[in-house]
Design a protein around this motif. Structure first.
Motif, PDB file in Angstrom:
ATOM      1  N   THR A  51       0.836  -1.207   0.000  1.00 13.06           N
ATOM      2  CA  THR A  51       0.000   0.000   0.000  1.00 13.06           C
ATOM      3  C   THR A  51       0.869   1.254   0.000  1.00 13.06           C
ATOM      4  N   ALA A  52       2.131   1.120   0.463  1.00 14.51           N
ATOM      5  CA  ALA A  52       2.974   2.299   0.614  1.00 14.51           C
ATOM      6  C   ALA A  52       4.190   2.308  -0.303  1.00 14.51           C
ATOM      7  N   ASP A  53       4.750   1.139  -0.558  1.00 13.49           N
ATOM      8  CA  ASP A  53       6.012   1.077  -1.282  1.00 13.49           C
ATOM      9  C   ASP A  53       5.857   0.859  -2.777  1.00 13.49           C
ATOM     10  N   ASP A  54       6.872   1.293  -3.510  1.00 10.38           N
ATOM     11  CA  ASP A  54       6.985   0.968  -4.924  1.00 10.38           C
ATOM     12  C   ASP A  54       7.536  -0.459  -4.927  1.00 10.38           C
ATOM     13  N   ILE A  55       6.688  -1.417  -5.315  1.00 12.73           N
ATOM     14  CA  ILE A  55       7.053  -2.833  -5.219  1.00 12.73           C
ATOM     15  C   ILE A  55       8.327  -3.158  -6.000  1.00 12.73           C
ATOM     16  N   ASP A  56       8.463  -2.596  -7.203  1.00  9.75           N
ATOM     17  CA  ASP A  56       9.641  -2.855  -8.026  1.00  9.75           C
ATOM     18  C   ASP A  56      10.906  -2.369  -7.313  1.00  9.75           C
ATOM     19  N   ALA A  57      10.885  -1.121  -6.855  1.00 10.01           N
ATOM     20  CA  ALA A  57      12.053  -0.541  -6.176  1.00 10.01           C
ATOM     21  C   ALA A  57      12.378  -1.300  -4.892  1.00 10.01           C
ATOM     22  N   ALA A  58      11.329  -1.636  -4.125  1.00 12.04           N
ATOM     23  CA  ALA A  58      11.536  -2.343  -2.853  1.00 12.04           C
ATOM     24  C   ALA A  58      12.093  -3.752  -3.100  1.00 12.04           C
ATOM     25  N   THR A  59      11.640  -4.392  -4.182  1.00 10.85           N
ATOM     26  CA  THR A  59      12.140  -5.728  -4.527  1.00 10.85           C
ATOM     27  C   THR A  59      13.600  -5.631  -4.947  1.00 10.85           C
ATOM     28  N   ARG A  60      13.911  -4.637  -5.777  1.00 11.58           N
ATOM     29  CA  ARG A  60      15.292  -4.451  -6.262  1.00 11.58           C
ATOM     30  C   ARG A  60      16.253  -4.108  -5.127  1.00 11.58           C
ATOM     31  N   ALA A  61      15.730  -3.484  -4.065  1.00 15.93           N
ATOM     32  CA  ALA A  61      16.577  -3.157  -2.919  1.00 15.93           C
ATOM     33  C   ALA A  61      17.077  -4.448  -2.260  1.00 15.93           C
ATOM     34  N   VAL A  62      16.247  -5.493  -2.314  1.00 17.07           N
ATOM     35  CA  VAL A  62      16.598  -6.788  -1.720  1.00 17.07           C
ATOM     36  C   VAL A  62      17.303  -7.683  -2.743  1.00 17.07           C
ATOM     37  N   ALA A  63      16.828  -7.638  -3.981  1.00 21.66           N
ATOM     38  CA  ALA A  63      17.377  -8.476  -5.062  1.00 21.66           C
ATOM     39  C   ALA A  63      17.715  -7.560  -6.241  1.00 21.66           C
ATOM     40  N   PRO A  64      18.888  -6.911  -6.194  1.00 17.69           N
ATOM     41  CA  PRO A  64      19.239  -5.890  -7.201  1.00 17.69           C
ATOM     42  C   PRO A  64      19.152  -6.401  -8.644  1.00 17.69           C
ATOM     43  N   GLU A  65      19.459  -7.670  -8.867  1.00 14.90           N
ATOM     44  CA  GLU A  65      19.433  -8.201 -10.239  1.00 14.90           C
ATOM     45  C   GLU A  65      18.044  -8.690 -10.632  1.00 14.90           C
TER      46      GLU A  65
ATOM     47  N   VAL B 274      -0.795  -4.569 -10.607  1.00 11.64           N
ATOM     48  CA  VAL B 274       0.231  -5.187  -9.752  1.00 11.64           C
ATOM     49  C   VAL B 274       0.966  -6.261 -10.549  1.00 11.64           C
ATOM     50  N   LEU B 275       0.204  -7.072 -11.285  1.00  9.98           N
ATOM     51  CA  LEU B 275       0.806  -8.130 -12.096  1.00  9.98           C
ATOM     52  C   LEU B 275       1.681  -7.516 -13.198  1.00  9.98           C
ATOM     53  N   THR B 276       1.155  -6.511 -13.880  1.00 11.76           N
ATOM     54  CA  THR B 276       1.901  -5.865 -14.963  1.00 11.76           C
ATOM     55  C   THR B 276       3.232  -5.311 -14.463  1.00 11.76           C
ATOM     56  N   ARG B 277       3.198  -4.667 -13.292  1.00 14.74           N
ATOM     57  CA  ARG B 277       4.436  -4.108 -12.737  1.00 14.74           C
ATOM     58  C   ARG B 277       5.409  -5.199 -12.300  1.00 14.74           C
ATOM     59  N   SER B 278       4.887  -6.377 -11.998  1.00  8.34           N
ATOM     60  CA  SER B 278       5.734  -7.476 -11.510  1.00  8.34           C
ATOM     61  C   SER B 278       6.691  -8.009 -12.562  1.00  8.34           C
ATOM     62  N   TYR B 279       6.350  -7.855 -13.840  1.00  8.10           N
ATOM     63  CA  TYR B 279       7.235  -8.356 -14.899  1.00  8.10           C
ATOM     64  C   TYR B 279       8.635  -7.759 -14.729  1.00  8.10           C
ATOM     65  N   ARG B 280       8.678  -6.484 -14.330  1.00  7.78           N
ATOM     66  CA  ARG B 280       9.959  -5.779 -14.215  1.00  7.78           C
ATOM     67  C   ARG B 280      10.772  -6.193 -12.994  1.00  7.78           C
ATOM     68  N   THR B 281      10.165  -6.954 -12.092  1.00  4.94           N
ATOM     69  CA  THR B 281      10.911  -7.399 -10.904  1.00  4.94           C
ATOM     70  C   THR B 281      11.690  -8.686 -11.196  1.00  4.94           C
ATOM     71  N   VAL B 282      11.370  -9.334 -12.340  1.00  5.59           N
ATOM     72  CA  VAL B 282      11.982 -10.629 -12.667  1.00  5.59           C
ATOM     73  C   VAL B 282      13.275 -10.443 -13.455  1.00  5.59           C
ATOM     74  N   LYS B 283      14.312 -11.185 -13.059  1.00  3.87           N
ATOM     75  CA  LYS B 283      15.586 -11.034 -13.775  1.00  3.87           C
ATOM     76  C   LYS B 283      15.542 -11.779 -15.099  1.00  3.87           C
ATOM     77  N   PRO B 284      16.341 -11.359 -16.083  1.00  6.02           N
ATOM     78  CA  PRO B 284      16.360 -12.053 -17.374  1.00  6.02           C
ATOM     79  C   PRO B 284      16.578 -13.551 -17.170  1.00  6.02           C
ATOM     80  N   GLY B 285      15.750 -14.357 -17.855  1.00  7.68           N
ATOM     81  CA  GLY B 285      15.834 -15.803 -17.702  1.00  7.68           C
ATOM     82  C   GLY B 285      14.922 -16.323 -16.605  1.00  7.68           C
TER      83      GLY B 285
END
Length: 180
Positions: A62-76, A89-100
């Protein structure tokens, strides 16, 4: 099935949406049992509960940018994003996944074009209760390996209220309607 999550390998990182919800509540402990690093999203008042289920990091969706917060923990990026929530939420999640890596959705059909552009795989999975899986999960719970999510029982007469609770997302785990 639900155990798509179990295709994770030890040491991989997974992002699980709505870790306090019905499906997320099972996905978190299963991913942890497999040996993955678990990042889950949940409302602030469910963070302690989701940590109890096994999440290593909890993001307040509700408060955080999920992509940025995820990258803070898993930069790649994460090896798998497990979408128990659809839409934006689902659409934004694609960008949290690393290539492959892979995005697994159980709510909305996946966007193959977007996935290909990002160099990731995606899969839509229809989750249905499976007796064999349930027995295995029950066995793991008996061994103390798996913490079972909360189950709220409500009489059938309160079905409308249960539906409202479920829709607004103000319930942890599963709601079970009892008859008789």
């Amino acid at each position: 099935s639900m155990l798509e999550v179990a295709k994770l390998r030890p040491g991989q990182t997974v992002l699980i949406h709505a870790g306090a919800g019905g499906v997320g509540g099972f996905a978190v402990p299963i991913a942890k049992w497999v040996g993955a690093k678990v990042i889950a999203t949940a409302k602030a008042d469910n963070h302690a509960y989701v940590r109890e289920l096994g999440a290593d990091h909890v993001i307040d969706y509700t408060a955080d940018d999920i992509d940025a917060a995820t990258r803070a923990v898993a930069p790649e990026g994460v090896d798998m994003a497990f979408g128990t929530v659809g839409g934006e939420v689902l659409t934004r999640s694609y960008r949290t996944v690393k290539p492959g890596g892979i995005l697994v959705s159980i709510t909305d059909k996946t966007d193959r074009e977007l996935a290909e552009r990002l160099g990731i795989r995606c899969k839509y999975v229809f989750v249905k209760p499976d007796a064999g899986h349930m027995r295995r999960l029950a066995g793991l719970a008996d061994q103390g390996v798996l913490k079972i999510p909360e189950i709220v029982e409500m009489p059938l007469a309160r079905a409308a209220e249960a539906l409202d609770l479920s829709r607004t997302g103000h319930v942890r785990g599963k709601i079970v309607l009892t008859v008789g």
